[in-house]
Design a protein around this motif. Structure first.
Motif, PDB file in Angstrom:
ATOM      1  N   LYS A  91       0.927  -1.117  -0.018  1.00 29.53           N
ATOM      2  CA  LYS A  91      -0.234  -0.064  -0.120  1.00 29.53           C
ATOM      3  C   LYS A  91       0.923   1.151  -0.145  1.00 29.53           C
ATOM      4  O   LYS A  91       1.297   1.685  -1.108  1.00 29.53           O
ATOM      5  N   TYR A  92       1.108   1.776   1.216  1.00 25.42           N
ATOM      6  CA  TYR A  92       1.871   2.774   1.380  1.00 25.42           C
ATOM      7  C   TYR A  92       2.627   2.712   2.555  1.00 25.42           C
ATOM      8  O   TYR A  92       2.291   2.004   3.167  1.00 25.42           O
ATOM      9  N   ILE A  93       3.908   3.637   2.615  1.00 20.68           N
ATOM     10  CA  ILE A  93       4.707   3.340   3.975  1.00 20.68           C
ATOM     11  C   ILE A  93       3.863   3.600   5.346  1.00 20.68           C
ATOM     12  O   ILE A  93       3.195   4.634   5.156  1.00 20.68           O
ATOM     13  N   GLY A  94       4.010   2.762   6.148  1.00 26.90           N
ATOM     14  CA  GLY A  94       3.093   3.079   7.426  1.00 26.90           C
ATOM     15  C   GLY A  94       1.721   2.694   7.401  1.00 26.90           C
ATOM     16  O   GLY A  94       1.056   2.977   8.044  1.00 26.90           O
ATOM     17  N   TYR A  95       1.056   1.837   6.357  1.00 29.95           N
ATOM     18  CA  TYR A  95      -0.271   1.506   6.203  1.00 29.95           C
ATOM     19  C   TYR A  95      -0.695   0.887   7.460  1.00 29.95           C
ATOM     20  O   TYR A  95      -1.684   0.936   7.729  1.00 29.95           O
TER      21      TYR A  95
END
Lengths: 398, 961
Positions: free
Chosen positions: A47-51
């Motif tokens: 997904k995206y970093i830190g999802y």
């Protein structure tokens, strides 16, 4: 001109090391690898970093664990955290405001005493407080015998506190990119390929990537990812819920955890109370919130702080926790597949481990040797039935 | 300048309120009219700055007067963060503004206009961390400035009574505008039980302040009426219907799995399980981003209409209306009628249609500017001037001096309830709104939430949704007429200037958002987290559309990729008090049948699992000596008691427990441990063979419920034919302990109590005072003793009877703490106290309960593993020197600074005169006579000596004689 914190990269055909998972642990691993001079590294994030858990946890840091293994490991993590803002040149807002674990039964007070004494013996600042001393630091707490389970004592841990969790993710990501590591968002691994019990690479939605070493750092999704390599993990994934209140003038200046009421709370620099509880009692990958959580949390927090009755919940959410039988992680090579490593099983205590997890994982990957601090967290301990004793302390482990 | 109006030419239903009363605002007395909200009364009194913004402390004023944003959050009667536009004002209320110093009018914490451009983007991540010592100091100041309302630490209303209520209608309708009312009508027509939830005091939604004429409505009789009149007529028609319940002033704040709707009203929580739910929550005026778009004096069209039509307030002296649809003309008309001078209507449409509304405004001589929109607002603390120009903000052409700017530039649907943690909304290009289209089964949406505009369309959609909800049938997508479309303006009017607030709650400007994107936060989620857009008190209700549209524009993501982040419950904040309710969600407190006897006797109580048990009646050390030297009685009713029978009962016991029981004769008792599948010792108890094929299992207090469910789980899982009867709730129990216990009980029963007839570890049935009893010769104290179980309705009378009969010894009660001392002298462990999640029966010293050579049983594989591994640590009894202090339970055992074990239980032995306890030590210290160091909490070390057996009566002669 604004400086970019990270770039978009084309996915290369080969990397020395591929890290699956762009959470705090994966990014910390990448960062410390780059510091050790290993730069041919890609972090693949679906997904995206830190999802995942990195963006959903309640950002509590502490090292007052019960076992020697736990204490040493988390103490290393806190020490890394203490200098991380300066090291990454990014204000992570680590607020070492002190951490209470309240005990409401004699059995839990005994358990907290064990933790205090074990901590002291290993040089971690931690001691017991009686209700009068607790009340001095938390004036609004109800220490009367009115609550269902009155407060009997607390384990107090001065170095514990809270941090801006997203900042940790971004700080590590920026540091890793500056060190030459590539971070790939929206890159899903669909298949792990091995040949003759050796890792070959991963099939992604952006094509096949070969690598010499592969590490799965995907917490709640560990069972799924490792199943792609045919590795079965002793993990069960449970949802864990949390909430924040509206913003109020900062009133609570310590982290408060109740081991018997299964709740914890702290107040951020923005004035919101960040609150959480125990894991949901059922294994699940869903991340929907429940009303039951709000009701239970509210009833329990009002036992401790009746003055919060008109404080309002602003947002609730859920994350996933990969629970192990002994409430301790696996950071380990997998003997069956050469070049395959697992970092997971972080349950409800993963975020506070990020620096130590990343640092030791990086050492393990770079040097091919398992550092002493993570040796107890081997995959094989479940085969040998040599479990770590943290479960005994983990009635609520935040 | 605001003032009250007495009548309004365009509002036939308007009547000025009859009563007025007063309340205080920041200590000043303010007059309010009946029907006022706190906010409307303040606005009528001329208050323009109602709060300060979160970060920069900019002045903020009323906007939509509908509880959307934080601009009207106030402290009301010491309760912080109250939405003052959502609660009716009452006489004597104390209202205060928040988070400003010294006052909201003059806030010295304001770093406002001048400093904003100087702070780097995401400055909080980039400042104060170097050198390291700076941050704790900076943080102290930041915390001082942070936060909105103050928590009332005095707890003034802490005894507020909160209630939970439950509803089970066929159809639940949320929202009572035209769509909601039509849904209700359709569901009622279909014969359903309907629950209608409305947030406001009055039903009708925005139609309450709308005087558009109803046309082409399927409900013919409504045609020709104004919307105000039409909803009034609908309400009159359904209000009294016997199948309808109306909850007004009630807010549905969340929808959970399985369509559980949660709502709040005052101090009540409603949990609603309906077969179908229709959401018709409506829409709010769209948020527009331009220079200085968040100033007191900028209000939404509907916000202004509410003030005029519902509260009789002339909201300003001179106003300019910015619009893109006929609604703006409607607002302008109401403003004009209220006596406000409308300087201009600025219409974003190139060619406004020819209709009565547009013409009507023209006829009033109000200039209309076509194809134009707002560029910027000027004024320090409130609107002084507005500049208008082309739609993209390039050429400002005109300006007006005014004290009110009205924004009526289309609507954004209230999507939160439809989205909530389940699905993200998508941008519907054709309808120019964000929508949620994939609804779960039996959830329906109608009205403005779908982008509908005209009354006829709202009614039609509502009616269809209500009918479908009644039948639980699917609902097809309703078609849209071209003329219903309200075109969205550019999300940001790019007219220059630094103060384009995308997220006014968190003070995030367009340029800050752009910089964040440049830094790499180019996905909506990361952008939100980095800039904190949408994370303030309104949780994105104001800005999510603007954030998504600007993200699409600035990141290059497509409209379908740049959708808002997941919306989370609750829709609006809900208090801990409401959620907790009156009956706390805590385990119930349980008391034994003899509880009041203990209280009368002056016992101190402790928590044991769910139970309250007597800790002691006298100092425990005294009580312990009394048992050792005389006779004592303890209430053990809280023990778990399961009666097991049935054809498979022996197989079941063999499977569940580690021991063998086939040889256990009728009338005999055996001690057993319980082992988990992981080979860990987690429980112990006794198993008694009461009569042929009937076994009685006692377990510890804390595990009572857990053991019952565990047993039932296995009975179901492996299909054992076993009956489990939980007798814990119906059996009271006592233990009589002491040398004289046999003699004492012999006086009460007619069976032979002699050692030969009733040996140690035996059980018998008898009667005492005509009450049937079970007698067990077992005990935990190390003395000769008997456990007596009997129906709990005789709990108190028998307890009193025992004490009366035992007077001559004397027989005295003792508490749990005393029992703990006694058992510790005897070296008995308590699972969960002296053991933990790593304790196996070999190391705990109870391996005599494990028969590994048995066929398959729970935990066998792991037990085998533990046995092969051998003893590494051991639970041992120890003693201290008589002068040594008693260690705290739980302290560590150290050797050369290394932790090698821990003390689990530790007490002073009154019988022996020195400290005793149980501790986990390494194998090499487990032999009798070994010495080890215990570190007390104060840092002092004491030396303990391992004992071979129990400290007291090691051979157990007192038990068996």
């Amino acid at each position: 001109m604004t400086k970019k914190m990270w770039k978009q990269h084309d996915l290369k055909k080969h990397y020395d090391i591929v890290i699956i998972g762009g959470g705090a642990h994966g990014l910390a691993t990448a960062y410390y690898l780059s510091k050790m001079g290993v730069r041919d590294v890609a972090v693949l994030e679906a997904k995206y970093i830190g999802y995942g858990g990195s963006g959903r946890n309640t950002a509590i840091l502490r090292s007052n664990y019960r076992t020697e293994e736990g204490i040493r490991f988390y103490d290393q993590s806190i020490q890394l955290y203490e200098n991380l803002s300066q090291e990454l040149d990014f204000n992570l807002m680590f607020s070492q405001q002190g951490h209470f674990t309240l005990g409401h039964t004699e059995a839990s007070v005994s358990g907290l005493t064990t933790r205090a004494e074990n901590n002291k013996a290993l040089g971690v600042d931690s001691y017991m407080l009686d209700p009068i001393e607790i009340k001095k630091m938390l004036p609004e707490i109800d220490i009367s015998d009115h609550p269902r389970y009155p407060v009997l004592a607390a384990l107090y841990h001065p170095p514990g506190g809270i941090i801006r969790h997203d900042a940790v993710v971004w700080g590590y990501a920026r540091g890793a990119e500056q060190g030459g590591v590539e971070i790939h968002n929206l890159t899903t691994v669909g298949e792990i390929r091995t040949e003759k019990n050796k890792i070959k690479g991963v099939q992604t939605n952006r094509g096949f990537v070969s690598c010499n070493k592969l590490i799965s750092v995907v917490a709640g999704w560990s069972s799924d990812v490792c199943a792609m390599a045919g590795i079965e993990l002793p993990f069960v994934t449970h949802p864990l819920q949390a909430l924040v209140t509206e913003s109020y003038k900062p009133w609570l200046h310590h982290v408060v955890v109740s081991s018997n009421l299964h709740i914890y709370l702290s107040q951020t620099d923005r004035g919101e109370l960040v609150c959480g509880g125990g894991i949901d009692g059922y294994p699940h990958y869903g991340m929907r919130s429940t009303l039951a959580f709000l009701e239970t949390y509210a009833a329990h927090v009002l036992e401790l702080f009746p003055v919060l009755h008109n404080v309002k919940v602003q947002r609730q959410w859920a994350g996933l926790c990969d629970m192990t039988p002994d409430y301790s992680p696996i950071i380990s090579p997998i003997d069956e597949i050469e070049g395959f490593y697992v970092n997971g099983g972080w349950g409800t205590y993963g975020f506070k481990a990020s620096p130590a997890s990343g640092y030791n994982s990086a050492q393990m990957l770079a040097q091919g040797k398992v550092p002493a601090n993570i040796a107890p967290f081997s995959y094989n301990r479940f085969r040998e039935n040599r479990l770590v004793g943290e479960k005994a302390a983990a009635s609520v482990s935040n | 300048m605001t003032e009250r109006i007495a009548q309004h030419p365009d509002l036939p239903l308007f009547s000025s309120p009859k009563k007025s009363f007063s309340f205080t605002f920041n200590g000043k007395t303010i007059e309010a009219h009946e029907g006022d909200t706190v906010a409307s009364a303040l606005i009528a009194a001329g208050v323009r700055i109602t709060s300060r913004s979160f970060k920069y402390h900019r002045p903020r004023g009323p906007k939509d007067n509908f509880g959307q944003g934080p601009e009207l959050l106030m402290t009301v009667d010491h309760a912080p963060n109250v939405r003052s536009d959502m609660i009716p004002v009452r006489a004597g209320m104390q209202v205060e503004t928040q988070n400003a110093w010294p006052s909201t009018q003059l806030d010295l914490m304001s770093i406002n206009n001048f400093a904003v451009p100087l702070l780097p983007n995401g400055f909080y991540y980039k400042m104060f961390h170097k050198p390291k010592w700076l941050w704790p100091i900076a943080e102290r100041f930041i915390r001082k400035a942070a936060g909105l309302g103050k928590i009332d630490t005095q707890g003034r209303a802490v005894d507020t009574r909160y209630e939970k209520r439950y509803r089970f209608p066929d159809v639940c309708v949320v929202g009572s505008g035209p769509a909601g009312l039509a849904s209700v009508k359709a569901a009622l027509d279909a014969g359903k039980q309907v629950l209608l939830i409305e947030e406001q005091e009055q039903l009708g939604g925005h139609s309450r302040h709308t005087v558009f004429k109803v046309e082409n409505c399927r409900e013919k009789k409504l045609n020709g009426l104004t919307e105000q009149e039409a909803v009034r007529s609908l309400i009159d028609e359904i209000e009294k219907h016997p199948n309808l319940e109306i909850l007004s002033q009630t807010q549905a704040f969340a929808v959970y799995e399985d369509n559980l709707v949660a709502a709040q009203r005052g101090t009540e929580l409603f949990k609603i399980r309906a077969i179908s739910v229709v959401f018709a929550p409506g829409a709010t005026d769209r948020h527009l981003v331009f220079d200085n778009n968040d100033k007191p004096g900028i209000m939404t069209g509907r916000g202004v209409e509410r003030l005029i039509a519902l509260h009789g307030i002339k909201p300003a002296r001179r106003a300019v209306v910015i619009t893109t649809h006929d609604g703006g003309y409607h607002t302008a008309k109401l403003l004009h009628g209220a006596g406000t001078e409308v300087l201009a209507v600025v219409d974003g449409r190139q060619k406004p249609p020819k209709n009565d509304w547009v013409d009507g405004i023209r006829k009033l001589g109000i200039p209309i500017f076509e194809g134009k929109t707002i560029h910027r607002v000027k004024g320090l603390n409130q609107v002084k001037k507005v500049e208008i120009g082309d739609l993209h903000g390039q050429f400002s052409s005109l300006s007006f001096a005014c004290d009110l700017v009205v924004l009526a530039v289309g609507y954004q649907p209230q999507l939160n309830l439809l989205s909530q943690g389940r699905t993200r909304p998508v941008w519907d290009k054709k309808r120019q709104i964000l929508r949620v289209t994939d609804l779960p089964q039996n959830i329906y949406a109608a009205g403005e939430v779908q982008g509908s505009a005209s009354f006829a369309r709202l009614y039609q959609e509502g009616f269809e949704a209500g009918r479908a909800a009644a039948q639980q049938s699917s609902l097809s997508e309703s078609q849209r007429d071209e003329n219903e479309l309200i075109e969205a303006l550019p999300a940001d009017i790019e007219s220059g200037g630094k103060h384009h607030f995308i997220c006014p709650c968190m003070d995030v400007t367009r340029s800050e958002a752009c910089h964040s994107i440049e830094e790499g936060f180019d996905q909506v989620e990361t952008l939100k987290r980095y800039s904190s857009m949408g994370m303030g008190p309104c949780q994105g209700k104001t800005c999510h559309e603007a954030v998504a549209r600007l993200a699409a524009r600035d990141t290059g993501l497509s409209e379908t990729e740049a959708v808002p982040t997941t919306m989370r419950p609750p829709l609006s904040p809900v208090s801990f008090g409401i959620l907790a309710g009156r009956a706390p969600h805590l385990v119930p407190q349980r008391r034994t049948a003899m509880h009041h006897c203990h209280r009368k006797a002056g016992a101190a109580f402790l928590n044991a699992g769910q139970w309250k048990r007597p800790h002691s009646y006298l100092p425990p050390q005294e009580e312990a000596l009394m048992v050792r030297k005389g006779l004592g009685i303890i209430d053990v009713s809280t023990l778990g008691k399961l009666e097991l029978s049935g054809p498979d009962v022996m197989d079941f016991l063999h499977f569940m427990l580690p021991g063998k029981f086939r040889q256990l004769a009728v009338g005999r008792v055996r001690y057993s441990t319980m082992i988990g599948e992981d080979g860990i010792l987690f429980e112990d108890g006794t198993i008694s063979h009461l009569e042929e094929g009937v076994y009685y299992l006692s377990t510890t207090t804390g595990n009572q419920a857990a053991i019952e469910s565990l047993f039932r789980w296995w009975v179901l899982t492996d299909q054992f034919k076993v009956h489990i009867k939980n007798l814990a709730p119906v059996h009271a129990a006592v233990n009589v302990a002491g040398e004289k216990s046999r003699e004492f009980i012999q006086k009460l029963v007619d069976i032979d109590m002699s050692n030969e007839a009733f040996p140690y570890m035996a059980c018998r049935k008898s009667t005492i005072a005509d009450v049937p009893v079970l007698l067990f010769r077992i005990g935990f104290t190390g003395e000769l003793g008997y456990e007596i179980h009997f129906p709990s309705e005789f709990g108190a009378p028998l307890w009193e009877y025992f004490l009366e009969q035992g007077k001559s010894y004397p027989l005295k009660p003792f508490g749990v703490e005393t029992q703990r001392i006694l058992r510790l002298e005897k070296g008995h462990l308590i699972p969960g106290v002296d053991t933990d999640a790593l304790s196996n029966p070999y190391e705990a010293g109870v391996d005599f309960t494990v028969k590994e050579d048995k066929e398959n049983f729970v935990g066998k594989a792991f037990l085998k593993n533990f046995k092969e591994r051998g003893i590494e640590n051991k639970l041992v009894s120890y003693k201290l020197n008589s002068a040594d202090p008693i260690p705290e339970d739980g302290v560590a055992i150290l050797k050369n600074g290394k932790i090698i074990g821990r003390v689990t239980s530790s007490r002073m032995s009154p019988t022996l005169g020195f400290g005793i306890g149980l501790a986990w030590v390494p194998r090499d210290l487990s032999g009798a006579g070994s010495r080890f160091q215990i570190r007390l909490a104060n840092g002092q070390d004491v030396t303990a000596e391992t004992l071979d057996h129990a400290a007291y009566d090691p051979q157990g002669e007192r038990l068996t004689s």
